[in-house]
Design a protein around this motif. Structure first.
Motif, short mmCIF file in Angstrom:
data_model
loop_
_atom_site.label_atom_id
_atom_site.label_comp_id
_atom_site.label_asym_id
_atom_site.label_seq_id
_atom_site.Cartn_x
_atom_site.Cartn_y
_atom_site.Cartn_z
N ASP A 1 0.89 -1.16 0.00
CA ASP A 1 0.00 0.00 0.00
C ASP A 1 0.93 1.22 0.00
OD1 ASP A 1 -2.30 1.68 0.45
OD2 ASP A 1 -1.74 1.75 2.57
N GLU B 1 -0.02 -3.34 4.63
CA GLU B 1 -1.17 -2.43 4.73
C GLU B 1 -1.27 -1.76 6.09
OE1 GLU B 1 -3.81 -0.83 3.96
OE2 GLU B 1 -4.00 -1.29 1.85
N ASP B 2 -1.67 -0.50 6.11
CA ASP B 2 -1.86 0.18 7.40
C ASP B 2 -3.33 0.39 7.75
OD1 ASP B 2 -2.15 2.19 5.33
OD2 ASP B 2 -2.23 3.64 6.96
N ASP C 1 -0.07 5.07 0.99
CA ASP C 1 -0.32 6.02 2.07
C ASP C 1 -0.30 5.32 3.42
OD1 ASP C 1 -0.86 8.40 0.41
OD2 ASP C 1 -2.61 7.29 -0.27
N GLY C 2 0.59 5.72 4.29
CA GLY C 2 0.68 5.13 5.62
C GLY C 2 1.59 3.92 5.70
MG MG Z 1 -2.78 3.13 3.57
#
Ligand code: MG
Ligand code: BG6
Length: 217
Positions: free
Chosen positions: A8, A168-169, A10-11
């Motif tokens: 992923d 993944e966040d 973002d984050g």
């Molecule tokens: Mg994310």
């Protein structure tokens, strides 16, 4: 041995939640809605459209489709103005090490992001060439928690879903990875990402030996 490693954005690779927050907050203010950081947390991994729907619902506001569309592009313009200032210093700790370890082991690497700005961000932080495939919000019809983005990301690197590992966040992202029949590695708190196969606070906790064990098993 070849596995597919899907990240992923973002984050996971960069912390853009703070820029999304600033842009959504600006928009909410214009609508007289009080938008908090706790609410912003709930927008992680959530598509742009769905995010605005949620903010409007929290603020008990209904607006016309025209205004909705106008606000969506305004939010993105504002967000892009922050993104334009990004550089390599915003890559999260030990992400380059993990990418290098995977590269050294000849493992295919894919991006699986909900963002329509993924390519711009990867360009800004000079990581575009680290990815064999980039699948983002422009390539899917169904947002996470639907597994579509990860299934396409796997296909692009010719690896079967069950041989893929997803970093993944977000809650929705881990759910999507599980639904795709992939190993999910949550980056964040166990309290939030307890449904992931493994959870680490960040990449500094992910050893090269652990990466190698993922490749071999
Ligand atoms: Mg994310
Ligand atoms: C996700 C972010 O990766 O992408 C969400 O966590 C964001 O906050 C979503 O809404 C869509 O991104 P963009 O850049 O297309 O608005």
């Amino acid at each position: 041995n070849k596995k597919g490693f899907i990240f992923d954005l973002d984050g996971v690779i960069v912390d853009t939640a703070k820029y999304h927050f600033l842009a959504w907050q600006q928009l909410a203010k214009g609508l007289d809605i009080n938008f908090t950081e706790e609410e912003n947390e709930q927008l992680k991994g959530v598509s742009r459209v769905r995010s605005l729907e949620k903010i409007l619902a929290w603020g008990n506001k209904t607006i016309s489709q025209d205004l909705f569309n106008e606000l969506m592009s305004k939010k993105n313009e504002e967000y892009l103005s922050y993104i334009a200032e990004m550089d390599e210093s915003e890559i999260l700790p030990d992400v380059p090490r993990v990418l290098n370890t995977l590269k050294a082991q000849n493992q295919p690497i894919s991006l699986g992001s909900a963002s329509k700005n993924a390519r711009i961000i990867l360009d800004r932080v000079h990581l575009k060439s680290s990815f064999d495939a980039i699948v983002d919000g422009n390539d899917v019809t169904k947002a996470k928690p639907d597994p579509e983005v990860f299934l396409i990301a796997a296909k692009e690197i010719n690896i079967k879903p069950e041989d893929c590992i997803v970093f993944e966040d977000s809650v929705a992202g881990v759910t999507a990875a599980n639904a795709a029949n992939m190993i999910s590695i949550g980056i964040g708190s166990k309290d939030v990402l307890g449904h992931a196969t493994y959870v680490f606070n960040d990449f500094t906790e992910i050893s090269d030996d652990f990466i190698k064990s993922l490749i071999e098993n």
